[in-house]
Write a protein that holds these residues in place. Structure first.
Motif, PDB file in Angstrom:
ATOM      1  N   ALA A 104      17.816  28.400  -8.068  1.00 13.86           N
ATOM      2  CA  ALA A 104      18.743  27.278  -7.928  1.00 13.86           C
ATOM      3  C   ALA A 104      18.148  26.002  -8.505  1.00 13.86           C
ATOM      4  CB  ALA A 104      19.096  27.083  -6.453  1.00 13.86           C
ATOM      5  N   LEU A 105      16.845  25.789  -8.279  1.00  9.33           N
ATOM      6  CA  LEU A 105      16.193  24.597  -8.827  1.00  9.33           C
ATOM      7  C   LEU A 105      16.140  24.646 -10.351  1.00  9.33           C
ATOM      8  CD1 LEU A 105      13.248  23.850  -6.358  1.00  9.33           C
ATOM      9  CD2 LEU A 105      15.624  23.068  -6.310  1.00  9.33           C
ATOM     10  N   ASP A 106      16.016  25.849 -10.922  1.00 10.34           N
ATOM     11  CA  ASP A 106      16.067  25.981 -12.388  1.00 10.34           C
ATOM     12  C   ASP A 106      17.412  25.488 -12.914  1.00 10.34           C
ATOM     13  OD1 ASP A 106      13.528  27.106 -12.443  1.00 10.34           O
ATOM     14  OD2 ASP A 106      14.262  29.178 -12.482  1.00 10.34           O
ATOM     15  N   ILE A 107      18.487  25.850 -12.198  1.00  6.52           N
ATOM     16  CA  ILE A 107      19.827  25.424 -12.615  1.00  6.52           C
ATOM     17  C   ILE A 107      19.957  23.902 -12.508  1.00  6.52           C
ATOM     18  CG2 ILE A 107      22.283  25.531 -12.000  1.00  6.52           C
ATOM     19  CD1 ILE A 107      21.670  28.429 -10.983  1.00  6.52           C
ATOM     20  N   ILE A 108      19.442  23.350 -11.411  1.00  4.11           N
ATOM     21  CA  ILE A 108      19.513  21.895 -11.215  1.00  4.11           C
ATOM     22  C   ILE A 108      18.732  21.171 -12.305  1.00  4.11           C
ATOM     23  CG2 ILE A 108      18.915  19.994  -9.656  1.00  4.11           C
ATOM     24  CD1 ILE A 108      19.293  22.021  -7.328  1.00  4.11           C
ATOM     25  N   GLU A 109      17.556  21.689 -12.651  1.00  5.57           N
ATOM     26  CA  GLU A 109      16.749  21.046 -13.689  1.00  5.57           C
ATOM     27  C   GLU A 109      17.464  21.072 -15.039  1.00  5.57           C
ATOM     28  OE1 GLU A 109      12.274  21.247 -15.692  1.00  5.57           O
ATOM     29  OE2 GLU A 109      12.828  22.650 -14.103  1.00  5.57           O
ATOM     30  N   ASN A 110      18.042  22.212 -15.384  1.00  7.81           N
ATOM     31  CA  ASN A 110      18.773  22.301 -16.658  1.00  7.81           C
ATOM     32  C   ASN A 110      19.968  21.352 -16.682  1.00  7.81           C
ATOM     33  OD1 ASN A 110      17.041  24.267 -17.675  1.00  7.81           O
ATOM     34  ND2 ASN A 110      18.261  25.964 -16.892  1.00  7.81           N
ATOM     35  N   THR A 111      20.640  21.226 -15.550  1.00  7.89           N
ATOM     36  CA  THR A 111      21.791  20.321 -15.460  1.00  7.89           C
ATOM     37  C   THR A 111      21.337  18.867 -15.558  1.00  7.89           C
ATOM     38  OG1 THR A 111      22.885  21.925 -14.020  1.00  7.89           O
ATOM     39  CG2 THR A 111      23.826  19.713 -14.101  1.00  7.89           C
ATOM     40  N   ALA A 112      20.202  18.567 -14.930  1.00  4.84           N
ATOM     41  CA  ALA A 112      19.673  17.193 -14.961  1.00  4.84           C
ATOM     42  C   ALA A 112      19.373  16.748 -16.389  1.00  4.84           C
ATOM     43  CB  ALA A 112      18.421  17.100 -14.100  1.00  4.84           C
ATOM     44  N   LYS A 113      18.897  17.660 -17.214  1.00 12.09           N
ATOM     45  CA  LYS A 113      18.569  17.328 -18.605  1.00 12.09           C
ATOM     46  C   LYS A 113      19.831  17.013 -19.414  1.00 12.09           C
ATOM     47  CE  LYS A 113      14.378  20.173 -18.684  1.00 12.09           C
ATOM     48  NZ  LYS A 113      13.778  21.437 -19.172  1.00 12.09           N
ATOM     49  N   ILE A 114      20.949  17.614 -19.005  1.00 12.72           N
ATOM     50  CA  ILE A 114      22.203  17.399 -19.726  1.00 12.72           C
ATOM     51  C   ILE A 114      22.918  16.142 -19.221  1.00 12.72           C
ATOM     52  CG2 ILE A 114      24.497  18.366 -20.185  1.00 12.72           C
ATOM     53  CD1 ILE A 114      23.159  21.168 -19.894  1.00 12.72           C
ATOM     54  N   LYS A 115      23.011  16.001 -17.901  1.00 18.61           N
ATOM     55  CA  LYS A 115      23.791  14.899 -17.332  1.00 18.61           C
ATOM     56  C   LYS A 115      23.008  13.587 -17.233  1.00 18.61           C
ATOM     57  CE  LYS A 115      27.103  17.743 -14.843  1.00 18.61           C
ATOM     58  NZ  LYS A 115      27.842  18.003 -13.584  1.00 18.61           N
ATOM     59  N   GLU A 116      21.686  13.681 -17.214  1.00 11.91           N
ATOM     60  CA  GLU A 116      20.815  12.499 -17.224  1.00 11.91           C
ATOM     61  C   GLU A 116      21.174  11.496 -16.124  1.00 11.91           C
ATOM     62  OE1 GLU A 116      21.007  10.992 -21.218  1.00 11.91           O
ATOM     63  OE2 GLU A 116      19.544  12.462 -21.952  1.00 11.91           O
ATOM     64  N   LEU A 117      21.420  12.013 -14.937  1.00 13.42           N
ATOM     65  CA  LEU A 117      21.699  11.153 -13.784  1.00 13.42           C
ATOM     66  C   LEU A 117      20.465  11.099 -12.882  1.00 13.42           C
ATOM     67  CD1 LEU A 117      25.286  12.398 -12.858  1.00 13.42           C
ATOM     68  CD2 LEU A 117      24.678  10.235 -13.946  1.00 13.42           C
ATOM     69  N   PRO A 118      19.956   9.903 -12.568  1.00 10.86           N
ATOM     70  CA  PRO A 118      18.755   9.796 -11.728  1.00 10.86           C
ATOM     71  C   PRO A 118      18.878  10.511 -10.386  1.00 10.86           C
ATOM     72  CG  PRO A 118      19.265   7.680 -12.725  1.00 10.86           C
ATOM     73  CD  PRO A 118      20.410   8.585 -13.046  1.00 10.86           C
ATOM     74  N   VAL A 119      20.082  10.512  -9.797  1.00 13.81           N
ATOM     75  CA  VAL A 119      20.246  11.125  -8.473  1.00 13.81           C
ATOM     76  C   VAL A 119      19.975  12.633  -8.511  1.00 13.81           C
ATOM     77  CG1 VAL A 119      22.751  11.553  -8.735  1.00 13.81           C
ATOM     78  CG2 VAL A 119      21.765  11.222  -6.462  1.00 13.81           C
ATOM     79  N   ILE A 120      20.269  13.264  -9.646  1.00 11.85           N
ATOM     80  CA  ILE A 120      19.998  14.714  -9.756  1.00 11.85           C
ATOM     81  C   ILE A 120      18.494  14.952  -9.811  1.00 11.85           C
ATOM     82  CG2 ILE A 120      20.353  16.795 -11.141  1.00 11.85           C
ATOM     83  CD1 ILE A 120      23.005  15.685 -12.063  1.00 11.85           C
ATOM     84  N   TRP A 121      17.779  14.128 -10.593  1.00 13.94           N
ATOM     85  CA  TRP A 121      16.324  14.262 -10.664  1.00 13.94           C
ATOM     86  C   TRP A 121      15.687  14.007  -9.297  1.00 13.94           C
ATOM     87  CZ3 TRP A 121      14.089  16.763 -14.388  1.00 13.94           C
ATOM     88  CH2 TRP A 121      14.633  16.760 -15.676  1.00 13.94           C
ATOM     89  N   GLU A 122      16.209  13.043  -8.572  1.00 17.36           N
ATOM     90  CA  GLU A 122      15.655  12.730  -7.249  1.00 17.36           C
ATOM     91  C   GLU A 122      15.847  13.907  -6.291  1.00 17.36           C
ATOM     92  OE1 GLU A 122      17.691   9.176  -6.131  1.00 17.36           O
ATOM     93  OE2 GLU A 122      16.755   7.979  -7.725  1.00 17.36           O
ATOM     94  N   ALA A 123      17.033  14.493  -6.326  1.00 15.81           N
ATOM     95  CA  ALA A 123      17.300  15.654  -5.471  1.00 15.81           C
ATOM     96  C   ALA A 123      16.405  16.828  -5.856  1.00 15.81           C
ATOM     97  CB  ALA A 123      18.773  16.049  -5.583  1.00 15.81           C
ATOM     98  N   LEU A 124      16.261  17.044  -7.161  1.00 14.73           N
ATOM     99  CA  LEU A 124      15.415  18.129  -7.651  1.00 14.73           C
ATOM    100  C   LEU A 124      13.981  17.973  -7.161  1.00 14.73           C
ATOM    101  CD1 LEU A 124      14.810  20.584  -9.488  1.00 14.73           C
ATOM    102  CD2 LEU A 124      14.495  18.963 -11.372  1.00 14.73           C
ATOM    103  N   MET A 125      13.431  16.789  -7.295  1.00 15.76           N
ATOM    104  CA  MET A 125      12.035  16.569  -6.897  1.00 15.76           C
ATOM    105  C   MET A 125      11.847  16.727  -5.388  1.00 15.76           C
ATOM    106  SD  MET A 125      10.662  13.552  -9.452  1.00 15.76           S
ATOM    107  CE  MET A 125      12.056  12.442  -9.184  1.00 15.76           C
ATOM    108  N   ALA A 126      12.811  16.257  -4.604  1.00 12.03           N
ATOM    109  CA  ALA A 126      12.708  16.373  -3.147  1.00 12.03           C
ATOM    110  C   ALA A 126      12.753  17.841  -2.712  1.00 12.03           C
ATOM    111  CB  ALA A 126      13.832  15.589  -2.484  1.00 12.03           C
ATOM    112  N   LEU A 127      13.691  18.588  -3.276  1.00 17.67           N
ATOM    113  CA  LEU A 127      13.805  20.011  -2.932  1.00 17.67           C
ATOM    114  C   LEU A 127      12.600  20.801  -3.421  1.00 17.67           C
ATOM    115  CD1 LEU A 127      17.598  20.560  -3.655  1.00 17.67           C
ATOM    116  CD2 LEU A 127      16.492  20.679  -1.423  1.00 17.67           C
ATOM    117  N   GLU A 128      12.095  20.434  -4.583  1.00 19.85           N
ATOM    118  CA  GLU A 128      10.924  21.132  -5.129  1.00 19.85           C
ATOM    119  C   GLU A 128       9.701  20.911  -4.255  1.00 19.85           C
ATOM    120  OE1 GLU A 128       9.606  20.083  -9.148  1.00 19.85           O
ATOM    121  OE2 GLU A 128       9.726  22.247  -9.568  1.00 19.85           O
ATOM    122  N   ARG A 129       9.528  19.677  -3.771  1.00 15.34           N
ATOM    123  CA  ARG A 129       8.395  19.396  -2.875  1.00 15.34           C
ATOM    124  C   ARG A 129       8.491  20.235  -1.606  1.00 15.34           C
ATOM    125  NH1 ARG A 129       9.189  13.968  -4.514  1.00 15.34           N
ATOM    126  NH2 ARG A 129      10.491  13.578  -2.668  1.00 15.34           N
TER     127      ARG A 129
END
Length: 346
Positions: free
Chosen positions: A242-267
């Motif tokens: 699921a985090l792989d999907i979020i990371e790929n989406t973050a690269k396309i949509k370039e929204l800071p909130v997606i990166w923040e969610a990704l990093m929090a869940l990854e931690r």
């Protein structure tokens, strides 16, 4: 590099390069899934415990498989479980006949003994006869029809002990009158391509040369307590998918909130993973529940960032969301259910 690490690197390359691009196809088409399973066999990856792979590296393999394809992870673990049981059998003739062919997939074997976890009247009973046992009853869950040629059945004796033996995974009738009748593959919401069936068994003679072992009363419940963390590795792999999907989406949509969610869940995932791999047995139920919770939350996050596209059946986020469902209930016991619910309602 040791041999086990080399096998893990072979597996990682195969999963990433060949399985990941076909994961959605394998989720819906048994033929594509079978090809993936056979390719694991060609790489000698289908009987890792038979080959003596260490516990921790085998669990890394299971986590890795779940990251790239939940259907393949779920299917191959049936065969790996069967191999692990056969290698522990005292039936030397059976071991010599079967073990050499498991790693390559030249002989594929499933399992059908989850019914032994059920309380109350046994649904599959065994009665001792001269030269073996007679089996009568029902098996509610056998994964791998049209993939596996055989499966290990578990039936309960009158004194509470359980007998385990090899049976064909196809409609069969014995000359003595015994019958094995399989259902059509179930219409499951997730991983339907793994072809899960039920079995009606009547007067089936299980010969001694097909018997792996007879286990004492309560054996499966003792095993479940001892192996509470084993199914956690699939949930960890599902969360990572699921985090792989979020990371790929973050690269396309370039929204800071997606990166923040990704990093929090990854931690959080890395912390949970570290504790599980450190085998904190005194806290095993809570760790299992945490992994399940993480898989569900990460999958929901993947659906969230995918937006309306996640409603499509073949979207990766939709697939992983369904896989999280399966890994929530795989190998579930009352204690695991209680721990999971406790975490969800806290």
């Amino acid at each position: 590099m040791d041999e086990e690490q080399k096998l893990l690197e072979i597996a990682e390359g195969y999963f990433r390069e060949e399985i990941a691009p076909k994961a959605n196809l394998m989720d819906s088409q048994p033929a594509a899934l079978l090809e993936g399973l056979k390719n694991l066999g060609e790489r000698g990856l289908l009987a890792l415990r038979v080959g003596g792979m260490s516990e921790i590296k085998f669990r890394r393999f299971q986590e890795m498989a779940a990251r790239y394809s939940g259907a393949l992870a779920f299917l191959q673990t049936q065969h790996q479980s069967a191999g692990g049981m056969i290698v522990k059998s005292e039936n030397q003739e059976l071991k010599q006949e079967v073990l050499p062919f498991l790693a390559t997939g030249n002989r594929l074997i499933g399992v059908g003994f989850s019914q032994l976890r059920r309380l109350g009247e046994p649904v599959l009973k065994a009665v001792p006869l001269a030269g073996g046992y007679e089996l009568n009853g029902f098996i509610p869950w056998i994964t791998g029809f049209d993939f596996f040629g055989e499966f290990i059945a578990g039936a309960m004796l009158e004194d509470g002990r359980s007998v385990f033996g090899l049976m064909p995974l196809k409609n069969s009738q014995q000359k003595t009158g015994g019958k094995l009748v399989l259902s059509q593959p179930m219409e499951l919401a997730a991983m339907a391509s793994t072809n899960t069936v039920t079995a009606e068994i009547s007067n089936w003679f299980l010969a001694e040369n097909k018997v792996l072992f007879v286990k004492p009363a309560g054996w499966i419940h003792a095993q479940d307590k001892q192996n509470v963390l084993h199914h956690s590795f699939f949930a960890l792999g599902c969360a990572r998918a699921a985090l792989d999907i979020i990371e790929n989406t973050a690269k396309i949509k370039e929204l800071p909130v997606i990166w923040e969610a990704l990093m929090a869940l990854e931690r959080e995932l890395n912390t949970c993973r570290t504790e599980i791999f450190n085998e904190r047995a005194h806290n095993a139920l809570q760790l299992r529940a945490w992994a399940i919770d993480l898989a569900s939350r990460c999958a929901t996050a993947a659906v969230t960032v995918a937006g309306g596209a996640a409603n499509y059946k073949h979207h990766a986020a939709q697939r992983v969301y369904r896989e999280a469902l399966v890994f929530t209930v795989s190998g579930q016991t009352t204690a695991v259910m209680e721990a999971t619910l406790g975490r969800l309602v806290r």
